[in-house]
Each structure stands twice: as structure tokens, then as C-alpha cells.
Enzyme design. Structure first.
Site, short mmCIF file in Angstrom:
data_model
loop_
_atom_site.label_atom_id
_atom_site.label_comp_id
_atom_site.label_asym_id
_atom_site.label_seq_id
_atom_site.Cartn_x
_atom_site.Cartn_y
_atom_site.Cartn_z
N LYS A 22 0.85 -1.21 0.00
CA LYS A 22 0.00 0.00 0.00
C LYS A 22 0.87 1.25 0.00
O LYS A 22 0.67 2.16 -0.79
CB LYS A 22 -0.88 0.01 1.24
N ASN A 23 1.89 1.26 0.85
CA ASN A 23 2.68 2.47 1.04
C ASN A 23 3.72 2.71 -0.05
O ASN A 23 4.43 3.71 -0.02
CB ASN A 23 3.33 2.48 2.43
N CYS A 116 -5.64 12.13 12.33
CA CYS A 116 -6.28 10.81 12.26
C CYS A 116 -6.10 10.20 13.64
O CYS A 116 -5.52 10.80 14.55
CB CYS A 116 -5.65 9.96 11.17
N ASP A 305 4.32 0.57 11.97
CA ASP A 305 3.11 -0.04 11.41
C ASP A 305 2.92 -1.48 11.86
O ASP A 305 1.90 -2.09 11.53
CB ASP A 305 3.14 0.01 9.88
N ARG A 397 -8.60 -0.55 4.25
CA ARG A 397 -7.68 0.44 3.69
C ARG A 397 -6.37 -0.21 3.27
O ARG A 397 -5.74 0.21 2.31
CB ARG A 397 -7.37 1.52 4.73
C1 EPZ Z 1 4.09 6.90 6.17
O1 EPZ Z 1 3.30 7.93 6.72
C2 EPZ Z 1 3.17 5.69 6.07
N1 EPZ Z 1 2.05 5.99 5.18
C3 EPZ Z 1 2.65 5.32 7.45
O2 EPZ Z 1 1.86 4.14 7.33
C4 EPZ Z 1 3.86 5.01 8.35
O3 EPZ Z 1 3.39 4.73 9.66
C5 EPZ Z 1 4.80 6.22 8.38
O4 EPZ Z 1 5.19 6.56 7.03
C6 EPZ Z 1 6.05 5.94 9.18
O5 EPZ Z 1 6.73 4.84 8.66
C7 EPZ Z 1 2.26 5.96 3.82
O6 EPZ Z 1 3.36 5.70 3.36
C8 EPZ Z 1 1.08 6.26 2.96
P1 EPZ Z 1 6.14 10.24 8.32
P2 EPZ Z 1 3.87 9.45 6.77
O7 EPZ Z 1 6.06 11.51 7.54
O8 EPZ Z 1 4.67 9.71 5.55
C9 EPZ Z 1 5.92 13.51 11.74
C10 EPZ Z 1 -0.01 2.77 7.63
O9 EPZ Z 1 -0.53 2.26 8.64
N2 EPZ Z 1 5.83 14.48 10.65
O10 EPZ Z 1 7.34 9.35 8.16
O11 EPZ Z 1 2.75 10.35 7.08
C11 EPZ Z 1 4.68 12.61 11.80
O12 EPZ Z 1 3.63 13.24 12.52
C12 EPZ Z 1 0.46 4.21 7.67
O13 EPZ Z 1 0.18 2.17 6.54
C13 EPZ Z 1 5.87 15.83 10.94
O14 EPZ Z 1 5.96 16.22 12.10
O15 EPZ Z 1 4.85 9.36 8.04
C14 EPZ Z 1 5.22 11.39 12.49
O16 EPZ Z 1 5.22 11.61 13.89
C15 EPZ Z 1 0.21 4.85 9.03
N3 EPZ Z 1 5.80 16.72 9.92
C16 EPZ Z 1 6.66 11.29 11.98
O17 EPZ Z 1 7.00 12.60 11.49
C17 EPZ Z 1 5.71 16.34 8.60
O18 EPZ Z 1 5.67 17.19 7.70
C18 EPZ Z 1 6.87 10.30 10.85
O19 EPZ Z 1 5.90 10.60 9.86
C19 EPZ Z 1 5.64 14.96 8.33
C20 EPZ Z 1 5.72 14.03 9.36
#
Ligand code: EPZ
Length: 418
Positions: A22-23, A116, A305, A397
Site C-alpha cells: 500500500k505504502n 487521524c 506499522d 484500507r
Molecule cells: C508513512 O506515513 C506511512 N504511510 C505510514 O503508514 C507510516 O506509519 C509512516 O510513514 C512511518 O513509517 C504511507 O506511506 C502512505 P512520516 P507518513 O512523515 O509519511 C511527523 C499505515 O498504517 N511528521 O514518516 O505520514 C509525523 O507526525 C500508515 O500504513 C511531521 O511532524 O509518516 C510522524 O510523527 C500509518 N511533519 C513522523 O513525522 C511532517 O511534515 C513520521 O511521519 C511529516 C511528518
């Protein structure tokens, strides 16, 4: 809304074919916006989130065709640059269209994703990175209104946190920028390597795949390409953990053991026997489940995840397990539901202290988010008695045909109208 009904106790025997990730599918589908020539993706999973992404791309004017798991996306005629709240609120990853739209058309209006269940999910790193490439943006009425005068300009970008989505957005934008972009403290998840392979196949010049510094030499335009979506490492880990919980002898095919370095080591310490093939993993558990500690970290650390799923396993362990969530601020929504099944878990800040009791009992539980619902399914498979998991749209999802796959390996599981 649907629910899933599970009668626990059946060990899992047989083979499960893993679907595409998915990701990886979501960013690679968004990358079609970068070119006026069609791209073809193979091994695409059939998920609620991939269907939502298709609807989002269609709203920009993208034409698509899907045969089985092969998807062709044609973004030659784009007639809209707005990603509406209705679509974005159901899937935060919609923010991944920002970079491609700005690189191709110089403007984009994307609804802020909103939070979310697992956290606020800000996009500041995305916006700061795009600003470094020359993008101006303002936030108004819950939307990001972004534009760039002329072409994006390459620059050096440093991420405080190795954000997966922000790395993907900047990689796509920088591919068409003028000059060189260096991304420091980039995320290293395998899904990013998959995106780099697609972009380079389209004519991008990206170096550093798998490392935490990426170098992008911008090009004038990108052409069509074909790319296979990598196997879903989180789906793979979910089924491995399920065997840990309920026992059995399961072979996973179409998977990639290299993408789960930390999980494989930790599951062996927890008492599972694991045999790795090139694209298969055989997993059994005959002895006791050993309680061990986990800390979620960016790749190649233990994946956030899989945190909810491993917690379900640890509720059945032989001692104390401390599980620390270092990525998201609110990813323990499954704890209250596991309590209803007899689990003994105490939350202390970002850690959950799990006292293994060796048994769980079936109950009515409610899914709160995608991976929490997977955790409840694992707990239900191992529990004594019947469990009803409601709100399974969360599960849809990210898991392709979970009920069918588990039924075929002996689980007593069915889907019903709530
Ligand atoms: C991706 O989300 C994945 N989703 C998530 O999978 C996964 O948990 C996550 O990466 C971490 O591995 C997809 O790829 C579609 P991040 P993403 O930006 O990109 C903070 C699932 O269950 N952050 O690496 O949104 C954020 O809040 C989903 O399949 C900021 O503060 O994750 C988090 O605490 C859930 N500012 C941390 O960084 C930003 O601009 C890591 O988030 C972006 C992120």
C-alpha cells in the site's frame, strides 16, 4: 458498516500470497502526474486507499485502466489542480500529489489532511522542503494554496525527522526542478527505493537509494515507464505475527524478507522459527512465546506499522514486554480494545508495559485505525471464543482480501453486516 467475526484457536497452515505494498502504491500512483506519457504499475494491491487514490487522480483528469494487478495511468490531460477535502480527509497520503502537481503545472490546491486516530499528522516538513525549491504557499480555509513562478529550483533540504511522505514529495518535485537537490536525513524505507526506481525509469536522475542522503539532478521532462510495486512488508509481518499468536506452519509467497530486517530478528527472539527464501518466508511457532521489548524506529528499525500487531502477540507472552512508540504520538488506540479481551497492558507515556498472560478471551471490540484493526484480528485468532471486530472499513484500507487469505489457511473467520 461491516464487522468481522472470528472464532479463535485454529492454528494457521498453508500458504498466503502477499500483495503489493500500500505504502509504495500510493506514491508511485501519484508519480504519474509528473509525465504527459502513461506509466504502468504491476503488482498493484486492491485496497480502499488505492481506490481513493484513483478517484483523486481522476479528479485531476488522469485516465486509468486496471487489469488484475496491472494499472496504467495516463496524466496527459490534466484539467484540475485541486485535491478536495472530501477525498483528502479519508486518506492523508493525498498530500503526495503536492510535489508532482507543482513540478508539472506550477500550482496545486490541496486540502490539509487533518489528523487521524494515530496523531496530528502535520505536513510542515513537506511545505518547508517545497519552499526550499521555490514554492510559495498559503494556508486558507483548510487548504494549502501552493504555486511556483516558473520552474522549481534545486536546493539542499534537511529533514529534522526522516519523514517518509516528505521525502517522497520532495523527490518527485526535485526530479523536474532546475539544478541539483540534496535531501539530507531522508527516510530509507523500501517504499522510497521503489519510488526512486520508478522515477529513474521515467528518466529522473536520482542517486543514493537506500541511504539517508539523496541526490537529484533535475531534468526537463519525464517519460512513461513500467515498474512493479514491491511486496507489502507490513502485510507480511502481520501474518507472521499471527502465526506467532495462534501457532501453525505458514509459508508467505511473493514477499521480500530483506525488507523486514528488524522484525525477523525480534520474532526469532520471541520464539518463532523462521526460514527465509528469496521471495518466501516460512514461519512456525511450537514453543512458548517469549516476552521481549520493542522500540519503533525509522527504517531499518522496528516498523511503527507493526507495533499494534506485535503488542497483540506480547499479550500472550511468558513475562513482561515494554513496547515504546517513537514515531507517532497517539498510536495506542488498540490497548483499550485489547483490554476487553483480557490483555494486561499499562500505558506509561510513549511506552506500553505488557504483562503476558498466555491467554485472551473473545469479545466485542472496535477497530479505530488500520493497524489497530489488524492487532485485534491477531488477538481474536488466538483468543478463546468468539470475537466481533466492528468498523472493519479501517482494515479494508490496507489489507487485500484478509478474510479470504486467512480462511484459506484454516482460520474460522467471516465478514458480516454490522
Ligand atoms: C508513512 O506515513 C506511512 N504511510 C505510514 O503508514 C507510516 O506509519 C509512516 O510513514 C512511518 O513509517 C504511507 O506511506 C502512505 P512520516 P507518513 O512523515 O509519511 C511527523 C499505515 O498504517 N511528521 O514518516 O505520514 C509525523 O507526525 C500508515 O500504513 C511531521 O511532524 O509518516 C510522524 O510523527 C500509518 N511533519 C513522523 O513525522 C511532517 O511534515 C513520521 O511521519 C511529516 C511528518
Amino acid at each position: 458498516m461491516d464487522k468481522i467475526v472470528i472464532n479463535g484457536g485454529n492454528p494457521l497452515h498453508g500458504t498466503i500470497a502477499i500483495s503489493g505494498a500500500k505504502n509504495a502504491a500510493l506514491p508511485l500512483m501519484a508519480a504519474c502526474l509528473l509525465s504527459s506519457e502513461p506509466i504502468t504499475l504491476t503488482n498493484v494491491p486492491d485496497l480502499r486507499d488505492t481506490r481513493t487514490t484513483l478517484a483523486l487522480l481522476e479528479s485531476f483528469g488522469v485516465k486509468w485502466q486496471k487489469e488484475g494487478t496491472t494499472l496504467t495511468l495516463d496524466a496527459s490531460q490534466l484539467d484540475n489542480v485541486e485535491a478536495s477535502y472530501d477525498l483528502v480527509k479519508t486518506m492523508r497520503a493525498s498530500v503526495l500529489v503536492l510535489g508532482p502537481l507543482l513540478a508539472r503545472l506550477g500550482k496545486a490546491r490541496v486540502s490539509l489532511p487533518g489528523g487521524c486516530a494515530i496523531g496530528a499528522r502535520p505536513i510542515n516538513f513537506h511545505l518547508q522542503g517545497l519552499a526550499r525549491l521555490g514554492v510559495d504557499h498559503e494556508l486558507a480555509q483548510g487548504y494549502v494554496d501552493a504555486s511556483v513562478n516558473g520552474r522549481l529550483k534545486g536546493n539542499t533540504i534537511y529533514f529534522d525527522i526522516p519523514s517518509v511522505g516528505a521525502t517522497e514529495n520532495i523527490l518527485m518535485a526535485a526530479s523536474l526542478a532546475q539544478g541539483t537537490t540534496i535531501i539530507k536525513n531522508a527516510a530509507r524505507e523500501p517504499e522510497i527505493g521503489n519510488l526512486i526506481d520508478l522515477l529513474n525509469g521515467m528518466g529522473a536522475q536520482i542517486k543514493g537509494k537506500g541511504a539517508d542522503t539523496l541526490y537529484v539532478e533535475g531534468v526537463e521532462r519525464l517519460h512513461g515507464a513500467e515498474c512493479a510495486i514491491i511486496p507489502d512488508r507490513i502485510e507480511t509481518g502481520t501474518y507472521m505475527i499471527a502465526v506467532g499468536a495462534v501457532g501453525g506452519d505458514l509459508t508467505l509467497t511473493n514477499c521480500n524478507p530483506q525488507h523486514l530486517p528488524s522484525l525477523l530478528e525480534k520474532l526469532k527472539l520471541a520464539g518463532l522459527e523462521i526460514e527465509e527464501g528469496r521471495d518466501t518466508i516460512r514461519v512456525t511457532r511450537t514453543g512458548p512465546i517469549r516476552s521481549i521489548d520493542f522500540k519503533t524506529m525509522p527504517y531499518p528499525g522496528f516498523p511503527t506499522d507493526l507495533q499494534a500487531q506485535i503488542m497483540a502477540l506480547m499479550t500472550l507472552g511468558d513475562g513482561l514486554s515494554v513496547i515504546t512508540e517513537n514515531i507517532f504520538e497517539n498510536r495506542f488506540m488498540h490497548v483499550a480494545e485489547l483490554h476487553r479481551m483480557g490483555a494486561q497492558i499499562k500505558i506509561d507515556g510513549h511506552s506500553a508495559i505488557v504483562t503476558g498472560t498466555g491467554k485472551l478471551t473473545g469479545a466485542q471490540v472496535m477497530a479505530t485505525d488500520l493497524r489497530a484493526s489488524a492487532s485485534l484480528v491477531i488477538a481474536a485468532l488466538a483468543a478463546t471464543g468468539e470475537t466481533h471486530v466492528s468498523r472493519v472499513y479501517h482494515l479494508d484500507r490496507g489489507y487485500d482480501d484478509l478474510v479470504g487469505k486467512l480462511t484459506r489457511v484454516g482460520a474460522d473467520i467471516r465478514r458480516e453486516k454490522e
